[in-house]
Scaffold this active site. Structure first.
Site, PDB file in Angstrom:
ATOM      1  N   ARG A 169      25.671  67.756  25.656  1.00  0.00           N
ATOM      2  CA  ARG A 169      27.052  67.861  26.136  1.00  0.00           C
ATOM      3  C   ARG A 169      27.924  68.443  25.047  1.00  0.00           C
ATOM      4  O   ARG A 169      27.898  67.966  23.907  1.00  0.00           O
ATOM      5  CB  ARG A 169      27.602  66.471  26.480  1.00  0.00           C
ATOM      6  CG  ARG A 169      27.236  66.103  27.862  1.00  0.00           C
ATOM      7  CD  ARG A 169      27.897  64.835  28.278  1.00  0.00           C
ATOM      8  NE  ARG A 169      27.002  64.193  29.227  1.00  0.00           N
ATOM      9  CZ  ARG A 169      27.127  62.965  29.644  1.00  0.00           C
ATOM     10  NH1 ARG A 169      28.096  62.205  29.192  1.00  0.00           N
ATOM     11  NH2 ARG A 169      26.281  62.482  30.524  1.00  0.00           N
ATOM     12  N   SER A 226      28.612  64.689  33.403  1.00  0.00           N
ATOM     13  CA  SER A 226      28.858  63.379  34.019  1.00  0.00           C
ATOM     14  C   SER A 226      30.337  63.109  34.265  1.00  0.00           C
ATOM     15  O   SER A 226      31.000  63.871  34.944  1.00  0.00           O
ATOM     16  CB  SER A 226      28.220  62.298  33.154  1.00  0.00           C
ATOM     17  OG  SER A 226      28.243  61.072  33.815  1.00  0.00           O
ATOM     18  N   HIS A 227      30.869  62.077  33.637  1.00  0.00           N
ATOM     19  CA  HIS A 227      32.243  61.637  33.880  1.00  0.00           C
ATOM     20  C   HIS A 227      33.242  62.285  32.931  1.00  0.00           C
ATOM     21  O   HIS A 227      34.427  61.979  32.978  1.00  0.00           O
ATOM     22  CB  HIS A 227      32.289  60.123  33.725  1.00  0.00           C
ATOM     23  CG  HIS A 227      31.674  59.701  32.428  1.00  0.00           C
ATOM     24  ND1 HIS A 227      30.311  59.778  32.214  1.00  0.00           N
ATOM     25  CD2 HIS A 227      32.211  59.273  31.278  1.00  0.00           C
ATOM     26  CE1 HIS A 227      30.042  59.384  30.984  1.00  0.00           C
ATOM     27  NE2 HIS A 227      31.175  59.078  30.384  1.00  0.00           N
ATOM     28  N   THR A 242      22.412  60.891  24.715  1.00  0.00           N
ATOM     29  CA  THR A 242      21.959  59.861  25.650  1.00  0.00           C
ATOM     30  C   THR A 242      21.471  60.478  26.960  1.00  0.00           C
ATOM     31  O   THR A 242      20.527  59.996  27.559  1.00  0.00           O
ATOM     32  CB  THR A 242      23.103  58.869  25.933  1.00  0.00           C
ATOM     33  OG1 THR A 242      23.735  58.549  24.699  1.00  0.00           O
ATOM     34  CG2 THR A 242      22.588  57.603  26.563  1.00  0.00           C
ATOM     35  N   ASP A 265      26.155  59.675  39.679  1.00  0.00           N
ATOM     36  CA  ASP A 265      25.199  58.610  39.358  1.00  0.00           C
ATOM     37  C   ASP A 265      25.859  57.268  39.042  1.00  0.00           C
ATOM     38  O   ASP A 265      25.191  56.240  39.058  1.00  0.00           O
ATOM     39  CB  ASP A 265      24.217  59.040  38.247  1.00  0.00           C
ATOM     40  CG  ASP A 265      24.912  59.479  36.977  1.00  0.00           C
ATOM     41  OD1 ASP A 265      26.164  59.466  36.933  1.00  0.00           O
ATOM     42  OD2 ASP A 265      24.199  59.861  36.019  1.00  0.00           O
ATOM     43  N   ARG A 266      27.159  57.277  38.780  1.00  0.00           N
ATOM     44  CA  ARG A 266      27.825  55.999  38.476  1.00  0.00           C
ATOM     45  C   ARG A 266      28.541  55.446  39.699  1.00  0.00           C
ATOM     46  O   ARG A 266      28.822  56.182  40.635  1.00  0.00           O
ATOM     47  CB  ARG A 266      28.861  56.193  37.369  1.00  0.00           C
ATOM     48  CG  ARG A 266      28.245  56.598  36.064  1.00  0.00           C
ATOM     49  CD  ARG A 266      29.284  56.651  34.961  1.00  0.00           C
ATOM     50  NE  ARG A 266      28.614  56.938  33.706  1.00  0.00           N
ATOM     51  CZ  ARG A 266      29.071  56.615  32.514  1.00  0.00           C
ATOM     52  NH1 ARG A 266      30.233  56.002  32.402  1.00  0.00           N
ATOM     53  NH2 ARG A 266      28.388  56.898  31.427  1.00  0.00           N
ATOM     54  N   GLU A 314      25.755  48.568  31.838  1.00  0.00           N
ATOM     55  CA  GLU A 314      27.154  48.134  31.890  1.00  0.00           C
ATOM     56  C   GLU A 314      28.106  49.289  32.175  1.00  0.00           C
ATOM     57  O   GLU A 314      29.231  49.088  32.587  1.00  0.00           O
ATOM     58  CB  GLU A 314      27.562  47.430  30.591  1.00  0.00           C
ATOM     59  CG  GLU A 314      27.255  48.183  29.293  1.00  0.00           C
ATOM     60  CD  GLU A 314      28.100  49.415  29.058  1.00  0.00           C
ATOM     61  OE1 GLU A 314      29.305  49.366  29.352  1.00  0.00           O
ATOM     62  OE2 GLU A 314      27.542  50.425  28.573  1.00  0.00           O
ATOM     63  N   SER A 315      27.640  50.518  31.924  1.00  0.00           N
ATOM     64  CA  SER A 315      28.498  51.691  32.079  1.00  0.00           C
ATOM     65  C   SER A 315      28.522  52.171  33.524  1.00  0.00           C
ATOM     66  O   SER A 315      28.643  53.357  33.784  1.00  0.00           O
ATOM     67  CB  SER A 315      27.994  52.789  31.158  1.00  0.00           C
ATOM     68  OG  SER A 315      26.611  53.021  31.382  1.00  0.00           O
ATOM     69  N   LYS A 347      20.958  68.838  31.437  1.00  0.00           N
ATOM     70  CA  LYS A 347      19.847  67.928  31.134  1.00  0.00           C
ATOM     71  C   LYS A 347      18.616  68.322  31.918  1.00  0.00           C
ATOM     72  O   LYS A 347      18.714  68.865  33.023  1.00  0.00           O
ATOM     73  CB  LYS A 347      20.242  66.475  31.417  1.00  0.00           C
ATOM     74  CG  LYS A 347      20.610  66.208  32.856  1.00  0.00           C
ATOM     75  CD  LYS A 347      20.996  64.744  33.062  1.00  0.00           C
ATOM     76  CE  LYS A 347      21.610  64.568  34.438  1.00  0.00           C
ATOM     77  NZ  LYS A 347      22.107  63.246  34.704  1.00  0.00           N
ATOM     78  N   LYS A 392      20.173  56.828  37.950  1.00  0.00           N
ATOM     79  CA  LYS A 392      21.107  55.905  38.578  1.00  0.00           C
ATOM     80  C   LYS A 392      21.739  56.604  39.766  1.00  0.00           C
ATOM     81  O   LYS A 392      21.722  57.837  39.858  1.00  0.00           O
ATOM     82  CB  LYS A 392      22.124  55.390  37.583  1.00  0.00           C
ATOM     83  CG  LYS A 392      22.889  56.441  36.838  1.00  0.00           C
ATOM     84  CD  LYS A 392      23.576  55.801  35.638  1.00  0.00           C
ATOM     85  CE  LYS A 392      24.289  56.827  34.809  1.00  0.00           C
ATOM     86  NZ  LYS A 392      24.180  56.582  33.376  1.00  0.00           N
ATOM     87  N   ASP A 429      28.850  63.579  38.433  1.00  0.00           N
ATOM     88  CA  ASP A 429      27.541  63.975  38.957  1.00  0.00           C
ATOM     89  C   ASP A 429      26.939  62.944  39.910  1.00  0.00           C
ATOM     90  O   ASP A 429      25.763  63.049  40.274  1.00  0.00           O
ATOM     91  CB  ASP A 429      26.579  64.275  37.804  1.00  0.00           C
ATOM     92  CG  ASP A 429      26.326  63.065  36.934  1.00  0.00           C
ATOM     93  OD1 ASP A 429      27.211  62.195  36.834  1.00  0.00           O
ATOM     94  OD2 ASP A 429      25.233  62.972  36.343  1.00  0.00           O
ATOM     95  N   ARG A 467      31.220  51.970  20.129  1.00  0.00           N
ATOM     96  CA  ARG A 467      31.370  51.063  21.264  1.00  0.00           C
ATOM     97  C   ARG A 467      31.080  49.643  20.790  1.00  0.00           C
ATOM     98  O   ARG A 467      30.058  49.397  20.136  1.00  0.00           O
ATOM     99  CB  ARG A 467      30.392  51.416  22.379  1.00  0.00           C
ATOM    100  CG  ARG A 467      30.543  52.833  22.903  1.00  0.00           C
ATOM    101  CD  ARG A 467      29.913  52.939  24.290  1.00  0.00           C
ATOM    102  NE  ARG A 467      29.683  54.307  24.714  1.00  0.00           N
ATOM    103  CZ  ARG A 467      30.618  55.138  25.166  1.00  0.00           C
ATOM    104  NH1 ARG A 467      31.886  54.747  25.201  1.00  0.00           N
ATOM    105  NH2 ARG A 467      30.310  56.363  25.552  1.00  0.00           N
ATOM    106  N   ASP A 503      31.141  59.140  39.948  1.00  0.00           N
ATOM    107  CA  ASP A 503      31.600  60.014  38.868  1.00  0.00           C
ATOM    108  C   ASP A 503      31.260  61.481  39.118  1.00  0.00           C
ATOM    109  O   ASP A 503      30.796  61.843  40.206  1.00  0.00           O
ATOM    110  CB  ASP A 503      31.005  59.539  37.537  1.00  0.00           C
ATOM    111  CG  ASP A 503      29.515  59.802  37.447  1.00  0.00           C
ATOM    112  OD1 ASP A 503      28.860  59.770  38.496  1.00  0.00           O
ATOM    113  OD2 ASP A 503      29.011  60.047  36.333  1.00  0.00           O
ATOM    114  N   THR A 534      20.104  51.839  25.520  1.00  0.00           N
ATOM    115  CA  THR A 534      21.051  52.528  26.386  1.00  0.00           C
ATOM    116  C   THR A 534      20.512  53.891  26.810  1.00  0.00           C
ATOM    117  O   THR A 534      19.925  54.609  26.002  1.00  0.00           O
ATOM    118  CB  THR A 534      22.375  52.706  25.620  1.00  0.00           C
ATOM    119  OG1 THR A 534      22.919  51.407  25.388  1.00  0.00           O
ATOM    120  CG2 THR A 534      23.373  53.537  26.397  1.00  0.00           C
TER     121      THR A 534
END
Ligand code: G1P
Ligand code: ZN
Length: 548
Positions: free
Chosen positions: A22, A116-117, A18, A284-285, A367-368, A129, A379, A282, A499, A280, A347
């Site tokens: 990773r 990320s998280h 996504t 972005d969240r 939603e994440s 990425k 984001k 990096d 999910r 988070d 997504t």
């Protein structure tokens, strides 16, 4: 200094998900593993004229293995003939700041080293990425090309040169390539000052407004100190866990109520400040919590869209909005009221890029816990926090009152996500096949008060570049506007993650049925979601491993 050609063999499974590749640190740290992947990125994006004269942006979230990876990438970039790398000091570069730097400097692209998280440290995860010249994540046609190359690579090139000192601001060289070590915080803060009324936000803090921002020992610490405490005058101590650590202090840098539990508990206590937020690994969240009131990310997106004009950058309103398919439809109702289009994409942030570039949308989110605008192509956690603060500065109401007022106008979309993590991959595929095999039989069937109105496997037709992305999640819709969505995660690092996204709409007429406990409000749909998927029998899991 000479360019060396190193023989290598393909590594299986180097498939970008996504958002980039990773894997466990232990996998990435194998000899040639990272270099192979980077070589394939460069080969996939290399223009006919080569990289001469071009700039690459480089940095990451400070997690374990970042320092080693930076040096390898710098030497490989030099071997490829890049003119310049803009390297974030000490490698500390948030994803949104990277997106901005690429755009600001008209760079060819950028590499962000982050998972990320996901947890960090020697036994945690690492990731990488590539972002393109528009500042956004590489689209599918590039990630597919990268993957194809990883299956056939036999050698890569790297400059035999001394390491760069990433702590030293200013110019250094790797061969003929300039490495410019920059403070990535400065440009990002300047961008935020263009979007938001910092004077008004200083006024908010001066009036006694209190906030805690949990940087989760990840990348946003330096940015948050600079913005909230230095620029906006919030007292020292407003930013918690503000020093980036390679293992994030042993925690998952995931801003949700499980991993940011200390913040959540504070916000639910009688000592709660007016506002709580987190970001988070990096940056972005975002997590937004008011006094005694958690704001679900899908609701937050809808609220930000409805109140966008509270910030100067959006005073003229929004061109349109977009959300990922599984994100709740709360923002759709706002778009309808504003009279602007609302797009539904698969997504992953990469799918918003074309719509943003074409000026068709101003805001987008998932939603994440991801939300952002057309100011960059990623984001942006701190952006969401600053927009929330802007709304609070204008409306001078509590978060709770703002959320309740929103539901009273638009209705409430109850929403939850149930994750089944580290499931056997074959079993996960069986679950998806089992669900899809029932589609035609399900349509029209009634289950209690719920009647299935449609069921499909989501395909996205990109109206800008004409591309089609298949297999983006299974949707079951009900006549009353409720939905169940199933998808397999593209970011997990062990086995498969299933999910299940569950949503129910409660109209404005039913205000007595607003603000109930979420899982209870969705109980009948949750039961149906398990029944349709036969998940317990096929995976051996009676309960999800995470509920958000
Ligand atoms: C997850 C989220 C998705 C987000 C991505 C990168 O991907 O669900 O919304 O864009 O992380 O942050 P998934 O693991 O579901 O593929
Ligand atoms: Zn992230």
């Amino acid at each position: 200094m000479i360019i060396q050609t190193i023989d290598t063999t393909p590594f299986s499974g180097q498939k970008p998900g996504t958002s980039g590749l990773r894997k466990k640190v232990t996998e990435f740290a194998q000899p040639h593993y990272l270099a192979n992947f980077v070589a394939c990125i460069f080969a996939a994006v290399k223009p006919a004229e080569g990289f001469a004269g071009k700039t690459l942006v480089l940095g990451g979230d400070g997690r374990y293995f970042n320092p080693e990876a930076l040096q390898i990438i710098l030497k490989m970039a030099a071997a490829q003939g890049f003119a310049r790398v803009l390297l974030a000091q000490n490698g500390i570069l948030s994803t949104p700041a990277a997106s901005h730097l690429i755009r600001l400097n008209q760079a060819f692209g950028g590499l962000v080293l982050s998972a990320s998280h996901n947890e960090g440290g020697p036994n945690g995860d690492f990731g990488i990425k590539f972002n393109c010249a528009n500042g956004g994540p590489a689209p599918e046609k590039i990630t597919d090309a990268i993957y194809a190359l990883t299956t056939s690579i036999t050698s890569y090139q790297i400059m035999d040169a001394p390491d760069v000192d990433p702590s030293q601001l200013g110019r250094q060289f790797v061969g003929e390539m300039v490495v410019e070590v920059i403070d990535s915080v400065v440009d990002y803060v300047a961008l935020m000052e263009q979007l938001f009324d910092f004077e008004a936000l200083r006024g908010l803090f001066a009036s006694g407004f209190t906030m805690k921002f949990d940087a989760m020992s990840a990348v946003t610490g330096p940015y948050a100190h600079a913005i909230f405490e230095n620029a906006l005058g919030a007292p020292l101590g407003t930013v918690l866990n503000g020093k980036p650590l390679p293992d994030f202090g042993g925690h998952h840098p995931d801003p949700n109520i499980v991993h940011a539990k200390a913040l959540y508990d504070l916000m639910m206590s009688e000592h709660a400040p007016d506002f709580g937020a987190a970001s988070d690994g990096d940056g972005d969240r975002n997590l937004i919590i008011g006094k005694g009131m958690f704001v679900a990310p899908s609701d937050s997106l809808a609220l930000l869209a409805a109140n966008a004009t509270c910030a100067p950058a959006y005073a003229k309103g929004l061109a349109g909005v977009a959300r990922s398919m599984p994100t709740s439809m709360a923002v759709d109702r706002v778009a309808e009221k504003l009279g602007v289009p609302c797009f539904e994409t698969p997504t992953g942030w990469k799918f918003f890029g074309n719509l943003l570039d074409a000026g068709q949308i101003t805001f987008c989110g998932e939603e994440s816990a991801g939300a952002s605008s057309d100011h960059i192509r990623e984001k942006d956690g701190l952006w969401a926090v600053l927009l929330w603060l802007s709304i609070l500065a204008v409306r001078r109401q509590s978060v709770r009152d703002i959320v309740l007022a929103h539901w009273a106008i638009y209705g409430q979309n109850y929403y939850t996500r149930h994750d089944y993590e580290a499931v056997d991959t074959q079993a996960a595929n069986q679950v998806m096949q089992h669900i899809e095999s029932q589609f035609s039989a399900l349509v029209g069937q009634q289950f209690g008060s719920l009647t299935v109105s449609a069921a499909d496997n989501f395909s996205y037709h990109d109206s800008i570049d004409g591309s089609v992305s298949h297999n983006q999640g299974l949707r079951i819709a009900f006549e009353c506007g409720s939905r169940i969505v199933y998808r397999l995660s593209g970011t997990g690092t062990s086995g498969a993650t299933i999910r299940i996204y569950i949503e129910r709409f409660e109209s404005t007429q039913n205000q007595a049925r607003h603000n109930l406990e979420t899982q209870a409000a969705l109980a009948d749909l949750i039961a149906l979601a398990r029944q349709f998927s036969n998940i317990q029998a096929l995976t051996g899991r009676a309960e999800p491993s995470a509920i958000t």
